[in-house]
Design a protein around this motif. Structure first.
Motif, PDB file in Angstrom:
ATOM      1  N   LEU A  59       0.828  -1.212   0.000  1.00 19.46           N
ATOM      2  CA  LEU A  59       0.000   0.000   0.000  1.00 19.46           C
ATOM      3  C   LEU A  59       0.859   1.258   0.000  1.00 19.46           C
ATOM      4  N   LEU A  60       1.895   1.261   0.829  1.00 16.18           N
ATOM      5  CA  LEU A  60       2.745   2.450   0.905  1.00 16.18           C
ATOM      6  C   LEU A  60       3.434   2.715  -0.424  1.00 16.18           C
ATOM      7  N   ARG A  86      -4.424  17.415   4.213  1.00 17.77           N
ATOM      8  CA  ARG A  86      -5.380  16.899   3.237  1.00 17.77           C
ATOM      9  C   ARG A  86      -5.151  15.412   2.980  1.00 17.77           C
ATOM     10  N   VAL A  87      -3.886  15.016   2.841  1.00 15.94           N
ATOM     11  CA  VAL A  87      -3.558  13.602   2.611  1.00 15.94           C
ATOM     12  C   VAL A  87      -3.984  12.760   3.812  1.00 15.94           C
ATOM     13  N   LEU A  88      -3.799  13.293   5.020  1.00 22.04           N
ATOM     14  CA  LEU A  88      -4.209  12.554   6.222  1.00 22.04           C
ATOM     15  C   LEU A  88      -5.684  12.203   6.171  1.00 22.04           C
ATOM     16  N   ALA A  99       1.372   8.554  -5.807  1.00 19.82           N
ATOM     17  CA  ALA A  99       0.422   9.650  -6.033  1.00 19.82           C
ATOM     18  C   ALA A  99       0.363  10.643  -4.880  1.00 19.82           C
ATOM     19  N   LYS A 100       0.750  10.213  -3.681  1.00 17.13           N
ATOM     20  CA  LYS A 100       0.650  11.070  -2.498  1.00 17.13           C
ATOM     21  C   LYS A 100       2.001  11.131  -1.784  1.00 17.13           C
ATOM     22  N   PRO A 101       2.305  12.243  -1.124  1.00 17.97           N
ATOM     23  CA  PRO A 101       3.595  12.387  -0.444  1.00 17.97           C
ATOM     24  C   PRO A 101       3.633  11.673   0.903  1.00 17.97           C
TER      25      PRO A 101
END
Length: 266
Positions: A79-80, A174-176, A86-88
């Motif tokens: 998953l990571l 936002r990612v959180l 796509a996400k930081p």
């Protein structure tokens, strides 16, 4: 091939990837996300055969502690690596990769539970959604810890080090919440499929997991609703995220640890 050499190779590669990313956060080396992903992927390639072997030995609904740890960490690494495209979120590797390697190394030295029989498709859906929910929310918990460090540094006017490497605070936040929404969807699927396909979710060996999973769901639901309605963010969001994940961690591993390690029961 024996499991121990695979575990050792996975641990070495995971530690290499985590070390580089950790030094990146400390601004000791340049950012090399491709290198971290490649080392992590190579570690995963050594990790997966051991995970498949343990699953084959214990494919029941309630695998042993070592099997659950190896399988869940493999899923979290997958998953990571996927989400980081796509996400930081690649900085989560600093914690996840060493934990995955150590769990793998410990698992090959522990006795495996006896084979218990295969899973029906419904139970397989429950097990997979549970594992994915645990993995996504683990990444969210690590993201929350990084957000806390970032908030703390900015509050004390420390603009060097970690703060310079991490994305802007608004992006991190936002990612959180994107991760929490995804984790909640998977956790909801896990709970619903459990009630549909597992004989008794409140049986003696499952009651703790059911109750704590429901409690974690409520905590994350309160956080998401309060974020949307009341504007919860920052430190409060971090605390609720870590609190919810702590309850979920107890649901997945608490009783296994007590029964299999402390009381030496399988």
């Amino acid at each position: 091939m024996q499991a121990l050499p695979l575990a050792i190779m996975a641990l070495i590669l995971y530690l290499g990837a985590a070390s580089w990313q950790g030094l990146t956060l400390l601004r000791r080396v340049p950012q090399r996300p491709a290198l971290v992903r490649v080392l992590g992927l190579l570690g995963l390639l050594f990790h997966l055969p051991v995970a498949f072997k343990l699953i084959d030995q214990s494919p029941g609904l309630m695998p042993g502690l070592s099997t659950a740890a190896v399988v869940l960490t493999a899923i979290m690494v997958i998953l990571l690596l996927a989400v980081s495209l796509a996400k930081p979120v690649l900085s989560v590797a600093v914690g996840l990769f060493p934990v995955s390697g150590v769990a793998l190394l410990l698992a090959v030295g522990l006795p495996s539970p006896e084979r218990t029989g295969g899973m029906t498709p419904g139970i397989a859906l429950h097990a997979m959604s549970s594992a994915l929910a645990f993995g996504v929310l683990f990444i969210a918990a690590c993201q929350a810890m990084l957000l806390w460090l970032q908030n703390r540094a900015l509050r004390h006017h420390h603009t060097r080090g970690v703060v310079q490497v991490l994305p802007p605070l608004t992006t991190m936040e936002r990612v959180l919440f994107e991760l929490i929404w995804a984790g909640m969807a998977l956790l909801t699927l896990s709970i619903v499929s459990g009630f549909l396909f597992v004989d008794s979710m409140f049986a003696q060996h499952l009651a703790h997991k059911t109750i704590l999973s429901l409690a974690a769901w409520v905590i994350f639901a309160i956080l998401l609703i309060s974020h949307h309605v009341l504007g919860w963010r920052g430190k409060r969001a971090v605390h609720w995220t870590l609190g919810g994940y702590s309850v979920l961690l107890l649901a997945y591993f608490g009783s296994k640890f007590v029964l299999e390690i402390i009381l030496s029961r399988t």
